[in-house]
Design an enzyme around this catalytic site. Structure first.
Site, PDB file in Angstrom:
ATOM      1  N   GLY A   8       0.823  -1.220   0.000  1.00  0.00           N
ATOM      2  CA  GLY A   8       0.000   0.000   0.000  1.00  0.00           C
ATOM      3  C   GLY A   8       0.844   1.252   0.000  1.00  0.00           C
ATOM      4  O   GLY A   8       0.428   2.297   0.518  1.00  0.00           O
ATOM      5  N   ILE A   9       2.024   1.174  -0.605  1.00  0.00           N
ATOM      6  CA  ILE A   9       2.973   2.311  -0.537  1.00  0.00           C
ATOM      7  C   ILE A   9       2.484   3.529  -1.311  1.00  0.00           C
ATOM      8  O   ILE A   9       2.880   4.657  -1.020  1.00  0.00           O
ATOM      9  CB  ILE A   9       4.379   1.862  -1.005  1.00  0.00           C
ATOM     10  CG1 ILE A   9       5.426   2.902  -0.601  1.00  0.00           C
ATOM     11  CG2 ILE A   9       4.406   1.610  -2.533  1.00  0.00           C
ATOM     12  CD1 ILE A   9       6.791   2.361  -0.382  1.00  0.00           C
ATOM     13  N   ALA A  80      -5.086  -2.278   1.202  1.00  0.00           N
ATOM     14  CA  ALA A  80      -6.466  -2.712   1.447  1.00  0.00           C
ATOM     15  C   ALA A  80      -7.399  -2.037   0.461  1.00  0.00           C
ATOM     16  O   ALA A  80      -7.054  -0.999  -0.102  1.00  0.00           O
ATOM     17  CB  ALA A  80      -6.905  -2.332   2.867  1.00  0.00           C
ATOM     18  N   SER A 123      -8.409  -1.353  12.195  1.00  0.00           N
ATOM     19  CA  SER A 123      -9.196  -0.122  12.069  1.00  0.00           C
ATOM     20  C   SER A 123     -10.246   0.026  13.154  1.00  0.00           C
ATOM     21  O   SER A 123     -10.843  -0.960  13.604  1.00  0.00           O
ATOM     22  CB  SER A 123      -9.889  -0.143  10.705  1.00  0.00           C
ATOM     23  OG  SER A 123     -10.926   0.809  10.667  1.00  0.00           O
ATOM     24  N   GLU A 125     -13.049   0.960  12.537  1.00  0.00           N
ATOM     25  CA  GLU A 125     -14.303   0.473  11.938  1.00  0.00           C
ATOM     26  C   GLU A 125     -14.695  -0.884  12.527  1.00  0.00           C
ATOM     27  O   GLU A 125     -15.846  -1.298  12.433  1.00  0.00           O
ATOM     28  CB  GLU A 125     -14.156   0.332  10.420  1.00  0.00           C
ATOM     29  CG  GLU A 125     -14.492   1.566   9.636  1.00  0.00           C
ATOM     30  CD  GLU A 125     -15.970   1.940   9.670  1.00  0.00           C
ATOM     31  OE1 GLU A 125     -16.807   1.109   9.284  1.00  0.00           O
ATOM     32  OE2 GLU A 125     -16.280   3.071  10.064  1.00  0.00           O
ATOM     33  N   TYR A 147     -16.346  -3.965   4.858  1.00  0.00           N
ATOM     34  CA  TYR A 147     -14.974  -3.534   5.171  1.00  0.00           C
ATOM     35  C   TYR A 147     -14.635  -3.837   6.635  1.00  0.00           C
ATOM     36  O   TYR A 147     -13.590  -4.423   6.939  1.00  0.00           O
ATOM     37  CB  TYR A 147     -14.827  -2.028   4.899  1.00  0.00           C
ATOM     38  CG  TYR A 147     -13.537  -1.428   5.415  1.00  0.00           C
ATOM     39  CD1 TYR A 147     -12.364  -1.499   4.672  1.00  0.00           C
ATOM     40  CD2 TYR A 147     -13.485  -0.793   6.664  1.00  0.00           C
ATOM     41  CE1 TYR A 147     -11.175  -0.946   5.156  1.00  0.00           C
ATOM     42  CE2 TYR A 147     -12.311  -0.247   7.157  1.00  0.00           C
ATOM     43  CZ  TYR A 147     -11.158  -0.320   6.397  1.00  0.00           C
ATOM     44  OH  TYR A 147      -9.982   0.217   6.881  1.00  0.00           O
ATOM     45  N   ARG A 182      -4.819  12.414   1.424  1.00  0.00           N
ATOM     46  CA  ARG A 182      -5.989  11.549   1.602  1.00  0.00           C
ATOM     47  C   ARG A 182      -6.712  11.361   0.265  1.00  0.00           C
ATOM     48  O   ARG A 182      -6.822  12.307  -0.526  1.00  0.00           O
ATOM     49  CB  ARG A 182      -6.920  12.239   2.606  1.00  0.00           C
ATOM     50  CG  ARG A 182      -8.136  11.445   3.045  1.00  0.00           C
ATOM     51  CD  ARG A 182      -7.785  10.143   3.659  1.00  0.00           C
ATOM     52  NE  ARG A 182      -8.657   9.763   4.757  1.00  0.00           N
ATOM     53  CZ  ARG A 182      -8.903   8.498   5.073  1.00  0.00           C
ATOM     54  NH1 ARG A 182      -8.366   7.493   4.384  1.00  0.00           N
ATOM     55  NH2 ARG A 182      -9.648   8.209   6.121  1.00  0.00           N
TER      56      ARG A 182
END
Ligand code: NAP
Ligand code: GDD
Length: 318
Positions: A8-9, A80, A123, A125, A147, A182
């Site tokens: 996820g870089i 992700a 997370s 979440e 998710y 973001r």
């Protein structure tokens, strides 16, 4: 020289973590998906300092080959399908990447570099329809989206590899964190980008969903420091990373519009398309354990964060 592999870089956190590790003198390797057009926006300033491996979390062969070739000291699994809203539209894909992808990564490490230290991007979440407030490392999970469910799987498989194989595997339960890097569909960036465009006459309205949702929002640059600290301890453990403050989406909008001298009520329109089938009403983290054991402290508060993001988008369009 320590070697770190970041999945996820190209994302928000991957880019800040790469900045941090390069500053600390690490050799940084990045797992990157093959794409038709390049997506180096977040890492273009350090692109030449990173060694890339082509791969996908669903394709264990690509992960295993990367781990075998790199022999990393540390692996940060940040990749992700990370957008909650889309996880209802792509539930199976989200489970495969965000859930099962963690096992693919852990297996790759177990088979060819079992002493590598592993960080899993868990997370807030996972707390979903919260059982208690504030949420700590001991709060039971009640995920409210595909998710969230996939992240609970990723969390528990990480704990299980630690307990089954003695691997140094940590799970960071991070609450929302934002920045000028973001993704544009997340609410903070959607707001900062739209406020900048409205201020400059490039957009008329801002369409949003639920304005009453509450989140514990921090700055991504602060949060990647906590990831690194988790892998520098004597023993692996799980930590909540949060500011300990919660704010509504409405407060976010108020601060962003006020910063450019506009009244949000003149521009914001609620639109059912941005409401979710099930909502997480309130997230508020208790970061006491991280503060005590990791000596971690966030540096940027909510208001500073919102202004930083609006300023960045204003500059971009100016
Ligand atoms: P992000 O900006 O959406 O980045 C996600 C990264 O994952 C991107 O580099 C993306 O690559 C990559 N990716 C997606 N699917 C992949 C696949 N199948 N195989 C390999 N790579 C794949 O997310 P973020 O905000 O940096 O978050 C980092 C991690 O922390 C995620 O796991 C997220 O779920 C978790 N998290 C985030 C927050 C937060 O508030 N930001 C809070 C808690 C947990 P492309 O560029 O090719 O799309
Ligand atoms: N994205 C979005 N777009 N969200 C909106 C909108 C809108 O137009 N209008 C209201 N919201 C509300 C959402 O319903 C949610 O309650 C809140 O704003 C935050 O939404 P997001 O910014 O999309 O983030 P999230 O909280 O769903 O998920 C993020 O944080 C998680 C940690 O708690 C993501 O980064 C996840 O990957 C992360 O795990």
């Amino acid at each position: 020289m320590k070697k770190a592999l970041i999945t996820g870089i190209t994302g928000q956190d991957g880019s800040y973590l790469a900045d941090l590790l390069l500053d600390k003198g690490y050799k940084v390797y990045g797992l990157k998906r093959r794409t038709a057009t390049p997506n180096f926006e977040n890492i273009k300033h350090i692109q030449n300092e990173i060694e890339f491996f082509s791969g996908d979390l669903r394709d264990m062969t690509s992960l295993a080959e990367a781990v075998q070739a790199i022999q990393p000291d540390e692996v940060y699994n940040l990749a992700a399908q990370s957008f909650v809203g889309d996880s209802w539209r792509q539930p199976i894909y989200t489970s495969e990447v965000t859930g099962l992808g963690v096992t693919n990564m852990l297996e790759s490490i177990r088979l060819s570099k079992p002493d590598a230290r592993f960080y899993q991007a868990s997370s807030s979440e996972m707390f979903g329809k919260v059982i208690e407030t504030p949420q700590t490392e001991n709060t039971p999970f009640y995920p409210r989206s595909p998710y969230g469910v996939a992240k609970v799987y990723g969390h528990w498989i990480t704990v299980n590899y630690r307990e089954s194989y003695g691997m140094y595997a940590c799970s960071g339960i991070l609450f929302n964190h934002e920045s000028p890097r973001r993704g544009i569909e997340f609410v903070t960036r959607k707001v900062s980008d739209s406020v900048a465009k409205i201020k400059l006459g490039l957009q008329d309205k801002l369409l949003l969903g639920n304005l009453d949702a509450k989140r514990d929002w921090g700055f991504a640059g602060d949060y990647v420091k906590a990831m690194w600290l988790m892998l520098q301890q004597e023993e692996p453990d799980d930590y909540v990373i949060a500011t300990g403050e919660t704010h509504t989406v409405k407060e976010l909008i108020e601060i962003a519009f006020e910063h450019v001298g506009l009244n949000w009520q003149d521009y914001v329109v609620q639109d059912a398309r941005f409401m979710r089938p099930a909502e997480v009403d309130i997230l508020l983290g208790d970061p006491t354990k991280a503060k005590k054991q990791l000596n971690w402290e966030p540096q940027v508060n909510f208001e500073q964060l919102v202004k930083m993001m609006v300023e960045n988008d204003l500059q971009k369009y100016q």
